[in-house]
Each structure stands twice: as C-alpha cells, then as structure tokens.
Design a protein around this motif. Structure first.
Motif, short mmCIF file in Angstrom:
data_model
loop_
_atom_site.label_atom_id
_atom_site.label_comp_id
_atom_site.label_asym_id
_atom_site.label_seq_id
_atom_site.Cartn_x
_atom_site.Cartn_y
_atom_site.Cartn_z
N VAL A 197 -91.61 -44.13 65.69
CA VAL A 197 -91.14 -44.12 66.86
C VAL A 197 -90.55 -42.45 67.35
O VAL A 197 -89.69 -42.11 66.39
CB VAL A 197 -90.03 -45.09 67.38
N GLN A 198 -91.19 -42.03 68.38
CA GLN A 198 -90.54 -40.59 68.62
C GLN A 198 -89.17 -40.66 69.05
O GLN A 198 -89.04 -41.16 70.28
CB GLN A 198 -91.53 -39.82 69.51
N LEU A 199 -88.14 -40.05 68.30
CA LEU A 199 -86.77 -40.06 69.06
C LEU A 199 -86.66 -38.70 69.89
O LEU A 199 -87.25 -37.89 69.67
CB LEU A 199 -85.98 -40.09 67.87
N ASP A 200 -85.47 -38.90 70.38
CA ASP A 200 -85.17 -37.79 71.65
C ASP A 200 -84.72 -36.39 70.96
O ASP A 200 -84.88 -35.51 71.49
CB ASP A 200 -84.36 -38.19 72.69
N ASP A 201 -84.68 -36.50 69.46
CA ASP A 201 -84.17 -35.14 69.21
C ASP A 201 -85.16 -34.52 67.99
O ASP A 201 -85.04 -33.69 67.36
CB ASP A 201 -82.83 -35.73 67.84
N GLY A 202 -86.39 -35.25 68.31
CA GLY A 202 -87.66 -34.43 67.85
C GLY A 202 -88.03 -34.91 66.55
O GLY A 202 -89.02 -34.72 66.01
N THR A 203 -87.23 -36.24 65.85
CA THR A 203 -87.63 -36.77 64.71
C THR A 203 -88.31 -38.10 65.01
O THR A 203 -88.28 -38.57 66.23
CB THR A 203 -86.30 -37.02 63.70
N THR A 204 -88.71 -38.70 63.77
CA THR A 204 -89.40 -39.95 63.98
C THR A 204 -88.76 -40.87 62.97
O THR A 204 -88.18 -40.61 61.99
CB THR A 204 -90.64 -39.84 63.77
N GLU A 205 -88.70 -42.23 63.42
CA GLU A 205 -88.20 -43.17 62.53
C GLU A 205 -89.15 -44.48 62.69
O GLU A 205 -89.77 -44.51 63.67
CB GLU A 205 -86.69 -43.54 62.92
N THR A 206 -89.44 -45.18 61.69
CA THR A 206 -90.27 -46.45 61.87
C THR A 206 -89.58 -47.34 62.51
O THR A 206 -88.43 -47.64 62.38
CB THR A 206 -90.70 -47.09 60.34
N ILE A 207 -90.29 -48.25 63.13
CA ILE A 207 -89.81 -49.19 64.22
C ILE A 207 -88.90 -50.26 63.33
O ILE A 207 -87.87 -50.78 63.75
CB ILE A 207 -90.80 -49.74 65.05
N GLY A 208 -89.68 -50.50 62.16
CA GLY A 208 -89.01 -51.75 61.16
C GLY A 208 -87.72 -51.12 60.63
O GLY A 208 -86.76 -52.04 60.56
N MET A 209 -87.51 -49.82 60.36
CA MET A 209 -86.28 -49.51 59.66
C MET A 209 -85.22 -49.62 60.82
O MET A 209 -84.04 -49.85 60.75
CB MET A 209 -86.30 -48.13 59.24
N LEU A 210 -85.65 -49.08 62.07
CA LEU A 210 -84.64 -49.15 63.19
C LEU A 210 -84.18 -50.72 63.31
O LEU A 210 -83.21 -50.86 63.59
CB LEU A 210 -85.46 -48.87 64.64
N GLY A 230 -81.40 -42.83 71.62
CA GLY A 230 -82.23 -41.94 72.37
C GLY A 230 -83.67 -41.94 71.79
O GLY A 230 -83.90 -41.61 70.63
N LEU A 231 -84.44 -42.13 72.62
CA LEU A 231 -85.94 -41.77 72.00
C LEU A 231 -86.88 -41.17 73.36
O LEU A 231 -86.28 -40.93 74.25
CB LEU A 231 -86.85 -43.15 71.79
N ALA A 278 -95.25 -38.08 82.22
CA ALA A 278 -94.80 -36.93 81.92
C ALA A 278 -93.69 -37.02 80.80
O ALA A 278 -92.85 -38.08 80.80
CB ALA A 278 -94.20 -35.91 83.17
N PRO A 279 -93.42 -36.37 79.61
CA PRO A 279 -92.34 -36.96 78.67
C PRO A 279 -90.99 -36.80 79.31
O PRO A 279 -90.80 -35.83 80.16
CB PRO A 279 -92.79 -35.53 77.58
N LEU A 280 -90.45 -37.89 78.90
CA LEU A 280 -89.07 -38.03 79.49
C LEU A 280 -87.97 -38.49 78.50
O LEU A 280 -88.47 -39.47 77.62
CB LEU A 280 -89.10 -39.03 80.85
N ARG A 281 -86.70 -38.19 78.21
CA ARG A 281 -85.78 -38.61 77.22
C ARG A 281 -85.45 -39.91 78.04
O ARG A 281 -84.86 -39.81 79.10
CB ARG A 281 -84.77 -37.54 77.14
N SER A 282 -85.10 -40.99 77.09
CA SER A 282 -84.80 -42.29 77.84
C SER A 282 -83.87 -42.86 76.55
O SER A 282 -83.70 -42.16 75.46
CB SER A 282 -85.95 -43.27 78.00
#
Length: 587
Positions: free
Chosen positions: A397-410, A419-420, A428-432
């Motif tokens: 999953v693409q987080l809003d700080d530029g890093t990623t994390e697996t949905i399972g670990m989240l 934030g993602l 268009a890309p959007l922080r949410s």
C-alpha cells in the motif's frame, strides 16, 4: 388489397418525432445538471428518434449517475471513450446544441414532448406487430389476442413513472383483504431515532446523507427490523418516509406494519382468523399508522435511477425524511453491465449519491453470502456481503510519506487513521486518510500480471481503475490498461499481460475516507460494496441455528462498520409472531 395499401402507406410515413424538442432537451442537459435531473425522470436514451442524441443522452446519464461533471468537455471525452464522438458530430455538435437551446427552464416540457412522441412510436410498433401476427392467420386466435393485450399493456406500463402509494391507501387495501379473509373463516433534524434505545446510543440516531446497509441471511428479520425504524422515523417526522419494496407487495408491507403496531400474530392477519379483541387492536393500530406519512413503492423492476428520480420528486413535492430499499440484490442499474458484481457496486454508489444529494438517511437491505453457513460461528462479517472484494496479505500500500507497507502488516499492527496516497475522480494523485484495515475472510484470488513486471493478487470482484472507470477483476482481460503510479507518483497506465487463478487465502480491504480508493502494488483500486456505506449492520439470531439456544427471542444487531462512531453489538428482543423488534427491558 386494402390491408396491403394500408401497410404500404405506413411504411412511407416518417414516425412521429420532434427534432426541435430532442435538440432543446439535450442542449439544456449540457447546460444544467438540474435539467438532467428533470430529464431522467421522464425519458431514456431509446426515447430519442435521432441516434446521435441517444448516444449523447447516454453519455450524460452515465456521467450524472456517477456524480461526475457533465460539461461539454466531459461529455465529449465520454463519447470519445465509447468510440462514437465522430458519429454524433464531434464536439462541434455538442456546442451547437448548447447554443441553440431556447430555455433551460423548459427542460421538463421538452422531455415530456420527447416522451410523448416515443410513446406514439412504441404504440405504432406494437400495432404493426399485432397486425402482422393477425395477417399470418394463426391456428390459435386466442393466443394472438393474449399477445396483443400483453404488447399494448407493455406500452401503457412504459408511460407509468410513479408507483408510490401512501400508507393510508395501502392500509385500506390491507383491511379490505383482511375483512374478506375473516368473512371466510417533528420535523426532521440532523438525526432521526431508530426507535431502539441502545441502538440510538451507539449510532446517535440515523444521520442525514448516510447510507446504512442492513445485512442478514433469510429468516433473520431484516425487513421487519428496517420497517420498525422506518415507522419510527415517520412517527416523529412531518416529512414522508419512502419505502421501495422489490420483494414484497405493498399489501404484505402493510400487513407487517399492522402486525407490529397492533401486536397481533402476523399469520392471523394473513389468514383472517381473528378474535374480537384483535380486531380492536388492529383498528387502533391502523388509525395510528394512517397518520404517518409513509409511501410504499412495490415496483419489482425498479432501477437505482428510478429510485433516485422518484425520491427526488417526492422530496420536491412533500419533503422526505428517510428512504428504505428492500433489497439490494433484487435491483438493477443499467443495460450491458459487465457483471452482476459491477452492477451491485454501481447500485451502492448510486444510493450513497442519493443520500448525499437529498440529505436524508438511506437504508438498504442486503442478502448475505451462504459462506457463513459453513462456519462454526455464524455471526456475519463484512466479508459476507455478497459483493465484497479484497486483496492479498503481501499487497504493498502506497503511504502518503512516500513509503509502502503491506496491507497484511497494517492489519496485524492494528493501524488506524493513517495517511495514504489516493486519487481524485479524475485519477490525479491525492493524499487521503484511511480509517482502518479490515480482514474480510478467506477467499480465492486472481493474479494480475502487468507489463512493468509487477503483479496484484485480488479477489475476482475487486475493482481496479481503468481509463474507462473502475472495473472488477473478473471483467478485465489481457491487453486492458489500468491506472497506476510511476516512480515520481505521477499517473500512468500499465497493461495486463496475464490473469491466473490462485488458491484461497486470508484477504483484506482498507476503509479510505472521502476518496474511497488507494494504490495497491502501484495500481489504483477501489473498495467494495460496504465502502460506500456509512454504517453496516448485521442481524444474528442464535435460535435460527440452535432451536434450544438460551438466547431464544434475542436478536444481535452487529454494527460491523460505523464511519463516524463505535462498532459493537446491541441486543434487542424479537417477537417473531408479531414480526417485531423491541428494546430489552433494563434492570
């Protein structure tokens, strides 16, 4: 001889139509969303005589029902994606229609003219078909008579756009039927009470603009539960409640309301086997119910667009405090839909748009999947909503700080309010902000491989963003493009090069506020049926599975999702004979 001459003359005649009315209506729709609102209540694309305007109307309808802009640029793009922009005359035709519109305020009149001419053409077509059948000298004349009656009835029914009946009339019909059987042996505020003390405490009542899904397996009493809430709202509001019943007739709805209000066995009301004191209770209950503004529409073929149009019209004429639909899986959305899963997703989105547009709570009932019957604990989960789609554990999953994390670990870490990276309706890309990650059960997956070397493992009904809109995995094919991110977090597309089934595993979804989408392994994905809902409640009665249960007469109302508050379980009493839910006495 006379018959042949009559047919020859009819073949040389131009079918009745009005180019001016059709042009003016579409032009008004291009200029005003209010004009679209008025038009869709009266006409459909096939009501237009000019093929080009059918395409333009269809594009406007698709954009409007999706909540997207309906300006010339947007309509032109929609027609281009459908491959018919040149056929309709290009963007120049759209601009010409706009410029030549006499009056936007007359859109409803233009629509009525278009509708009337369409009805005449349908009548001519039906009459021609009937004549051809009769000229064929059939062996069974009665069969042709039946066919003729059915065809004319179809034409007449097509002109009936309002099927709602006020509860007073429904109760009168119900009481008349009951007598025959017996003879044979405050203004809406921000929230409205559900009618149940503990449930109100959990939900703070039914909020305006909320979509509330009530799910259950057959026999759990979901219709009775929703009718109890609808009746309570009507009791406390001067504005009407509108009930759409696709499964039961208005008489059956009236009988259920009577049974609960009068505390009389519903089977006795259906059979007419009543004693004197029960008649007294029914009479008083009917009097109380008749004072409530409850409208019932039992059209079994209603679409989500019909519901939106009829609800909008009732609110404009008399006000509106609540809409109830029984139930989701019986509804339809549009022709040529890619799959039933896509269709139900469009329906849920359309109902959420209705709730927001009319600023009223919308309660939609939903049948749950049979999968829960195979579990030892048969209490429903979000995964049991039939159209729920999900992703594999290792999905990044693409987080809003530029890093990623697996949905399972989240999910495993219980991550909430994070934030993602999401996207606007135009991709268009959007922080949410994501509220939480939910595990939705063990389900089979499909591996989607892309031309950039990446892949995504998702359930068959999970929606991915494409240049044509969100499409379920099962409707995708090799060569299709999906919307994705490049390394600079800019929107690009990538091509599907392979699709392959995978065995079942535990899968997950993310509840994303506002935008309802996020990037998974770089691809833009939407959420499932429950994502459009603000509240998801399930009904569970243990006695339905264990007749000797110590919880006989008790129903669990499981709040599985609550966008603005807590989840949890509320216990209510359930009197099956009366089809009635009630608070459990305290102390």
């Amino acid at each position: 001889m006379a018959a042949r001459e009559s047919r020859a003359i009819s073949e040389t005649r131009v079918p009745p139509h009005s180019v001016e009315a059709e042009d003016s209506l579409v032009g008004a729709m291009l200029l005003s969303r209010d004009a679209i609102s008025e038009a869709v209540e009266l006409v459909k694309d096939d009501d237009f005589f000019q093929p080009s305007l059918r395409h333009i109307f269809g594009a406007l309808w698709q954009l409007y029902t999706a909540g997207d802009p309906t300006d010339v640029v947007s309509v032109s793009d929609q027609l281009k994606r459908s491959g018919v922009l040149d056929q309709v005359g290009g963007t120049e035709k759209l601009l010409l229609l706009q410029a030549s519109t006499p009056a936007i305020a007359s859109a409803a009149r233009y629509a009525q003219i278009v509708r009337d001419y369409s009805l005449l053409r349908r009548l001519i077509a039906a009459a021609t078909e009937i004549a051809e059948q009769a000229y064929a000298s059939p062996n069974d004349v009665q069969e042709i008579v039946d066919y003729a009656e059915a065809r004319i009835f179809d034409v007449a029914k097509g002109n009936n756009t309002d099927n709602a009946v006020v509860i007073r009339d429904v109760l009168w019909e119900a009481l008349e039927e009951l007598e025959e059987l017996y003879a044979q042996g405050g203004n809406q505020t921000k929230t409205a009470s559900t009618g149940f003390r503990d449930l109100d405490e959990k939900l703070s009542g039914l909020h305006r603009s909320n979509l509330i899904i009530v799910g259950a397996r057959p026999g759990m009493g979901k219709t009775s539960f929703a009718l109890s809430m609808a009746s309570k709202v009507a009791e406390n509001s001067e504005d009407p409640v509108l009930i759409f019943s696709l499964e039961m007739s208005r008489i059956e709805i009236g009988q259920r309301l009577l049974a609960g209000e009068a505390r009389v066995d519903s089977m006795k009301i259906r059979s007419g086997r009543l004693v004197e004191r029960e008649w007294d209770r029914i009479s008083h209950a009917a009097g109380r119910l008749a004072e409530r503004k409850i409208f019932i529409d039992d059209d079994p073929n209603i679409t989500v667009l019909d519901i939106r149009a009829r609800s909008r019209r009732l609110k404009a004429n008399e006000g509106l405090s609540l809409v109830m639909i029984d139930y989701l899986q019986l509804m339809s959305s549009r022709k040529n839909v890619e799959s039933r899963q896509v269709e139900v997703s469009e329906i849920s989105r359309g109902l959420k748009l209705l709730a927001r547009e009319l600023d009223v709570p919308v309660i939609a009932l939903s049948q749950l999947s049979r999968n829960l019957e195979s579990r030892s604990d048969k209490r429903p989960l979000l995964a049991d909503l039939r159209e729920s789609g999900c992703l594999a554990w290792d999905t990044q999953v693409q987080l809003d700080d530029g890093t990623t994390e697996t949905i399972g670990m989240l999910w495993a870490k219980g991550t909430q309010q994070f934030g993602l990276l999401s996207a606007t309706p135009g991709a268009a890309p959007l922080r949410s902000v994501a509220k939480r990650v939910v595990a939705t059960g063990v389900k089979p997956l499909i591996r989607i491989e892309f031309d950039d070397g990446t892949h995504l493992d998702a359930t068959a009904n999970h929606p991915l963003a494409t240049p044509q809109g969100f499409v379920r995995v099962m409707a995708l094919k090799v060569g299709d493009r999906v919307i994705a991110l490049d390394e600079r977090t800019a929107t690009v597309t990538k091509v599907i090069i392979a699709l392959a089934p995978l065995p079942p595993e535990l899968v997950f979804d993310i509840e994303v506020l506002e935008s309802h989408c996020f990037y998974a392994n770089g691809a833009l994905v939407h959420n499932s049926l429950e994502q459009d809902a603000d509240i998801v409640m399930f009904i569970y009665r243990d006695e339905a599975y264990r007749p000797d249960s110590p919880d006989r007469g008790v129903a669990e109302i499981i709040i599985a999702k609550h966008r603005s508050g807590p989840v949890g379980t509320v216990h209510l009493a359930f009197m099956e004979n009366w089809a009635l839910f009630a608070d459990i006495a305290q102390g």
